[in-house]
Design a protein around this motif. Sequence first.
Motif, mmCIF file in Angstrom:
data_model
loop_
_atom_site.group_PDB
_atom_site.id
_atom_site.type_symbol
_atom_site.label_atom_id
_atom_site.label_comp_id
_atom_site.label_asym_id
_atom_site.label_seq_id
_atom_site.Cartn_x
_atom_site.Cartn_y
_atom_site.Cartn_z
ATOM 1 N N GLY A 106 0.765 -1.116 -0.102
ATOM 2 C CA GLY A 106 0.058 0.078 0.089
ATOM 3 C C GLY A 106 0.777 1.270 0.157
ATOM 4 N N TYR A 107 2.041 1.309 -0.467
ATOM 5 C CA TYR A 107 2.914 2.248 -0.581
ATOM 6 C C TYR A 107 2.709 3.177 -2.039
ATOM 7 N N GLU A 108 2.861 4.328 -1.797
ATOM 8 C CA GLU A 108 2.938 5.234 -2.936
ATOM 9 C C GLU A 108 3.624 4.365 -4.251
ATOM 10 N N PRO A 109 2.809 4.189 -5.401
ATOM 11 C CA PRO A 109 3.328 3.659 -6.503
ATOM 12 C C PRO A 109 4.195 4.244 -7.361
ATOM 13 N N VAL A 110 4.837 3.798 -8.037
ATOM 14 C CA VAL A 110 6.051 4.351 -9.097
ATOM 15 C C VAL A 110 4.956 4.773 -10.282
ATOM 16 N N SER A 111 4.975 6.211 -10.596
ATOM 17 C CA SER A 111 4.303 6.625 -11.603
ATOM 18 C C SER A 111 4.977 7.246 -12.720
ATOM 19 N N ALA A 112 6.300 6.924 -12.519
ATOM 20 C CA ALA A 112 7.105 7.448 -13.811
ATOM 21 C C ALA A 112 8.472 6.652 -13.695
#
Length: 369
Positions: free
Chosen positions: A176-182
Amino acid sequence: MTMTYYTLGNSGLRVSRLALGTMTFGKEWGWGADRDTGRAMFDAYVEAGGNFFDTADLYTGGTAEAWLGEFIAERGLRDTAVIASKFTMNMQPGNPNAGGNGRKNILRAVDASLKRLGTDYIDLYLMHVWDRLTPAEEVMRTLDDLVRMGKVRHVGLSDVPAWYAGRAQAIAELRGYEPVSALQLEYSLAERAIENEFVPFGTRHGAGIMVWSPLASGLLSGKYRPAQAGNAGRLDGFRNSTHPGFQKFTERNWAIVAELEKVASELGRGMPQVAINWVATQPGIATVILGATTLAQIQDNLGALDFEIQATLRDRLDSVSRTPAPFPYSYFGPQIQARVTGGAATGDKPSGYASPVLVEGEPASVSTD
């Protein structure tokens, strides 16, 4: 030109298809732009509708971040601007923890970048390069903490192995961590390796690709020729360097330059515009970072999306720049796939395909409209 915007990966962050790179802000490296030129390039980009600015703590020893922050503040654009910055590189000789991707350095680096940028948050914070040491678990946990603290909005990875990117995204999804967006990666007619793994990963797992060096460090600008030597171009200054980003003088690349010149002539466009257009319109690409040292260069680059490359011309560029698929991708062709499927015709799901939706009292249905 009319600037258009794509969301970055699966995030809701909208970024312009052309980003302004700031690695050339400052002359500390010997070939950058002075302050007035940097401001003029910034202004031209903003007036063209650009909103995405790429920088890093390493760039010109911190000058790039400082100038970018000042230029944004001068025009009151902080709510409009999308700032991407990066950590990893060490600017404190003798201090091993002032670089790398460990938690200690990430927390140190983000505060230093925020101070130079004159802001209290960074829109996109990226690992600059894999340090071959720090576990993805530590990196993703720390980046998620920065998002929860409000210092960072979105996170990304630059110059990492595909397996590492895959593991990082899986950890984010699982925990539930911030995902890789880039994913920030090198890509051009002269460097197409990311097509094998990173493009499929990015499109399937929500990471938009930010392209750096779309002109192959200037090789595709038209300023270099095989028989030419000793000019003032940046690549000439790196002829004897072992830096992989500057190893561009090869027979294959000269053939690409020659074909690019012909295609550009037929389109009535400059070589840089055609090279950038080709990259920006490839699958999986969210934005292309423009790196210039003069106002004329950035003005020309900003016109790169004002035309289309016809299919026949694109085929010629694809043909001259295509490289043989390495193993195991060489093993996934039609002959092997036919043995997998028993010869039955198969393929990707059609556009508009939806998973079965169960409605109470009705059987499942699949839409293929």
